[in-house]
Design a protein around this motif. Structure first.
Motif, PDB file in Angstrom:
ATOM      1  N   TRP A  26      -3.892   7.493   6.449  1.00 10.70           N
ATOM      2  CA  TRP A  26      -4.068   6.655   7.626  1.00 10.70           C
ATOM      3  C   TRP A  26      -3.267   5.349   7.544  1.00 10.70           C
ATOM      4  O   TRP A  26      -3.294   4.553   8.469  1.00 10.70           O
ATOM      5  CB  TRP A  26      -5.547   6.321   7.836  1.00 10.70           C
ATOM      6  CG  TRP A  26      -6.356   7.547   8.102  1.00 10.70           C
ATOM      7  CD1 TRP A  26      -7.274   8.109   7.276  1.00 10.70           C
ATOM      8  CD2 TRP A  26      -6.325   8.379   9.265  1.00 10.70           C
ATOM      9  NE1 TRP A  26      -7.800   9.244   7.843  1.00 10.70           N
ATOM     10  CE2 TRP A  26      -7.239   9.432   9.073  1.00 10.70           C
ATOM     11  CE3 TRP A  26      -5.600   8.336  10.449  1.00 10.70           C
ATOM     12  CZ2 TRP A  26      -7.444  10.419  10.018  1.00 10.70           C
ATOM     13  CZ3 TRP A  26      -5.814   9.338  11.393  1.00 10.70           C
ATOM     14  CH2 TRP A  26      -6.729  10.361  11.169  1.00 10.70           C
ATOM     15  N   ARG A  27      -2.558   5.151   6.450  1.00 15.73           N
ATOM     16  CA  ARG A  27      -1.783   3.916   6.295  1.00 15.73           C
ATOM     17  C   ARG A  27      -0.500   3.995   7.115  1.00 15.73           C
ATOM     18  O   ARG A  27       0.362   4.812   6.844  1.00 15.73           O
ATOM     19  CB  ARG A  27      -1.396   3.706   4.830  1.00 15.73           C
ATOM     20  CG  ARG A  27      -2.545   3.435   3.928  1.00 15.73           C
ATOM     21  CD  ARG A  27      -2.040   3.250   2.516  1.00 15.73           C
ATOM     22  NE  ARG A  27      -3.145   3.277   1.576  1.00 15.73           N
ATOM     23  CZ  ARG A  27      -3.002   3.206   0.269  1.00 15.73           C
ATOM     24  NH1 ARG A  27      -1.799   3.133  -0.256  1.00 15.73           N
ATOM     25  NH2 ARG A  27      -4.052   3.225  -0.513  1.00 15.73           N
ATOM     26  N   LYS A  28      -0.388   3.139   8.092  1.00 16.16           N
ATOM     27  CA  LYS A  28       0.847   3.060   8.870  1.00 16.16           C
ATOM     28  C   LYS A  28       1.632   1.820   8.454  1.00 16.16           C
ATOM     29  O   LYS A  28       2.838   1.878   8.281  1.00 16.16           O
ATOM     30  CB  LYS A  28       0.538   3.011  10.366  1.00 16.16           C
ATOM     31  CG  LYS A  28       1.770   2.941  11.235  1.00 16.16           C
ATOM     32  CD  LYS A  28       1.424   2.997  12.704  1.00 16.16           C
ATOM     33  CE  LYS A  28       2.672   2.913  13.551  1.00 16.16           C
ATOM     34  NZ  LYS A  28       2.362   2.914  14.976  1.00 16.16           N
ATOM     35  N   HIS A  29       0.938   0.707   8.296  1.00 16.16           N
ATOM     36  CA  HIS A  29       1.564  -0.556   7.937  1.00 16.16           C
ATOM     37  C   HIS A  29       1.230  -0.917   6.498  1.00 16.16           C
ATOM     38  O   HIS A  29       0.165  -0.569   5.986  1.00 16.16           O
ATOM     39  CB  HIS A  29       1.091  -1.676   8.872  1.00 16.16           C
ATOM     40  CG  HIS A  29       1.405  -1.418  10.302  1.00 16.16           C
ATOM     41  ND1 HIS A  29       2.678  -1.541  10.814  1.00 16.16           N
ATOM     42  CD2 HIS A  29       0.628  -1.032  11.343  1.00 16.16           C
ATOM     43  CE1 HIS A  29       2.667  -1.252  12.102  1.00 16.16           C
ATOM     44  NE2 HIS A  29       1.440  -0.930  12.443  1.00 16.16           N
ATOM     45  N   LYS A  30       2.139  -1.621   5.853  1.00 19.97           N
ATOM     46  CA  LYS A  30       1.903  -2.062   4.485  1.00 19.97           C
ATOM     47  C   LYS A  30       0.825  -3.136   4.470  1.00 19.97           C
ATOM     48  O   LYS A  30       0.816  -4.035   5.324  1.00 19.97           O
ATOM     49  CB  LYS A  30       3.187  -2.623   3.889  1.00 19.97           C
ATOM     50  CG  LYS A  30       4.261  -1.579   3.716  1.00 19.97           C
ATOM     51  CD  LYS A  30       5.501  -2.193   3.096  1.00 19.97           C
ATOM     52  CE  LYS A  30       6.532  -1.107   2.850  1.00 19.97           C
ATOM     53  NZ  LYS A  30       7.699  -1.625   2.136  1.00 19.97           N
ATOM     54  N   LEU A  31      -0.091  -3.028   3.508  1.00 20.50           N
ATOM     55  CA  LEU A  31      -1.178  -3.998   3.403  1.00 20.50           C
ATOM     56  C   LEU A  31      -0.637  -5.416   3.270  1.00 20.50           C
ATOM     57  O   LEU A  31      -1.139  -6.344   3.909  1.00 20.50           O
ATOM     58  CB  LEU A  31      -2.090  -3.665   2.220  1.00 20.50           C
ATOM     59  CG  LEU A  31      -3.286  -4.587   2.032  1.00 20.50           C
ATOM     60  CD1 LEU A  31      -4.220  -4.534   3.242  1.00 20.50           C
ATOM     61  CD2 LEU A  31      -4.043  -4.217   0.764  1.00 20.50           C
ATOM     62  N   LEU A  32       0.397  -5.603   2.477  1.00 22.36           N
ATOM     63  CA  LEU A  32       0.978  -6.927   2.285  1.00 22.36           C
ATOM     64  C   LEU A  32       1.496  -7.495   3.607  1.00 22.36           C
ATOM     65  O   LEU A  32       1.300  -8.677   3.901  1.00 22.36           O
ATOM     66  CB  LEU A  32       2.101  -6.872   1.245  1.00 22.36           C
ATOM     67  CG  LEU A  32       2.696  -8.192   0.804  1.00 22.36           C
ATOM     68  CD1 LEU A  32       1.619  -9.120   0.238  1.00 22.36           C
ATOM     69  CD2 LEU A  32       3.773  -7.962  -0.230  1.00 22.36           C
ATOM     70  N   ASP A  33       2.130  -6.666   4.432  1.00 22.01           N
ATOM     71  CA  ASP A  33       2.597  -7.115   5.741  1.00 22.01           C
ATOM     72  C   ASP A  33       1.425  -7.537   6.624  1.00 22.01           C
ATOM     73  O   ASP A  33       1.487  -8.564   7.307  1.00 22.01           O
ATOM     74  CB  ASP A  33       3.384  -6.010   6.452  1.00 22.01           C
ATOM     75  CG  ASP A  33       4.772  -5.786   5.874  1.00 22.01           C
ATOM     76  OD1 ASP A  33       5.212  -6.582   5.017  1.00 22.01           O
ATOM     77  OD2 ASP A  33       5.413  -4.799   6.297  1.00 22.01           O
ATOM     78  N   ILE A  34       0.355  -6.767   6.608  1.00 21.65           N
ATOM     79  CA  ILE A  34      -0.826  -7.080   7.416  1.00 21.65           C
ATOM     80  C   ILE A  34      -1.437  -8.410   6.981  1.00 21.65           C
ATOM     81  O   ILE A  34      -1.769  -9.262   7.814  1.00 21.65           O
ATOM     82  CB  ILE A  34      -1.878  -5.956   7.311  1.00 21.65           C
ATOM     83  CG1 ILE A  34      -1.347  -4.671   7.940  1.00 21.65           C
ATOM     84  CG2 ILE A  34      -3.195  -6.378   7.975  1.00 21.65           C
ATOM     85  CD1 ILE A  34      -2.197  -3.447   7.656  1.00 21.65           C
ATOM     86  N   ILE A  35      -1.583  -8.594   5.681  1.00 26.75           N
ATOM     87  CA  ILE A  35      -2.201  -9.819   5.161  1.00 26.75           C
ATOM     88  C   ILE A  35      -1.364 -11.043   5.515  1.00 26.75           C
ATOM     89  O   ILE A  35      -1.889 -12.036   6.039  1.00 26.75           O
ATOM     90  CB  ILE A  35      -2.405  -9.719   3.640  1.00 26.75           C
ATOM     91  CG1 ILE A  35      -3.481  -8.678   3.320  1.00 26.75           C
ATOM     92  CG2 ILE A  35      -2.783 -11.075   3.045  1.00 26.75           C
ATOM     93  CD1 ILE A  35      -3.585  -8.323   1.851  1.00 26.75           C
ATOM     94  N   ILE A  36      -0.073 -10.982   5.233  1.00 26.69           N
ATOM     95  CA  ILE A  36       0.773 -12.153   5.488  1.00 26.69           C
ATOM     96  C   ILE A  36       0.882 -12.442   6.977  1.00 26.69           C
ATOM     97  O   ILE A  36       0.766 -13.601   7.400  1.00 26.69           O
ATOM     98  CB  ILE A  36       2.160 -11.968   4.839  1.00 26.69           C
ATOM     99  CG1 ILE A  36       1.999 -11.960   3.313  1.00 26.69           C
ATOM    100  CG2 ILE A  36       3.119 -13.071   5.285  1.00 26.69           C
ATOM    101  CD1 ILE A  36       3.265 -11.656   2.548  1.00 26.69           C
ATOM    102  N   LEU A  37       1.068 -11.419   7.791  1.00 25.47           N
ATOM    103  CA  LEU A  37       1.115 -11.625   9.239  1.00 25.47           C
ATOM    104  C   LEU A  37      -0.191 -12.242   9.727  1.00 25.47           C
ATOM    105  O   LEU A  37      -0.185 -13.180  10.529  1.00 25.47           O
ATOM    106  CB  LEU A  37       1.369 -10.303   9.972  1.00 25.47           C
ATOM    107  CG  LEU A  37       1.242 -10.335  11.492  1.00 25.47           C
ATOM    108  CD1 LEU A  37       2.240 -11.307  12.106  1.00 25.47           C
ATOM    109  CD2 LEU A  37       1.425  -8.943  12.065  1.00 25.47           C
TER     110      LEU A  37
END
Length: 73
Positions: A26-37
């Motif tokens: 179910w991962r579409k976006h990188k967790l790091l990208d989500i957190i920083i954004l």
């Protein structure tokens, strides 16, 4: 085609080793990208996922310099 290299920020250094608890399929976006954004958006006044998305769509050039965003915002 020239590959764009993202800038490593202090946020990257702090959060890059964080375990991603999401189910892999179910991962579409990188967790790091989500957190920083999310952090950047909240610092700029975002109060929901919709306003976080709006922030991302309003600042794509800046975000592409620091995030991978393989599937966009």
């Amino acid at each position: 085609m020239q590959e764009i290299q993202t800038v490593m920020t202090k946020l990257h250094q702090v959060f890059r080793k964080m375990h991603d608890p999401r189910v892999n399929r179910w991962r579409k976006h990188k967790l790091l990208d989500i957190i920083i954004l999310s952090i950047l958006a909240v610092l700029c006044g975002a109060e929901s996922w919709d306003s976080t998305e709006m922030y991302g769509k309003m600042h794509p050039d800046m975000l592409r310099q620091i995030l991978d965003l393989p599937h966009g915002i």
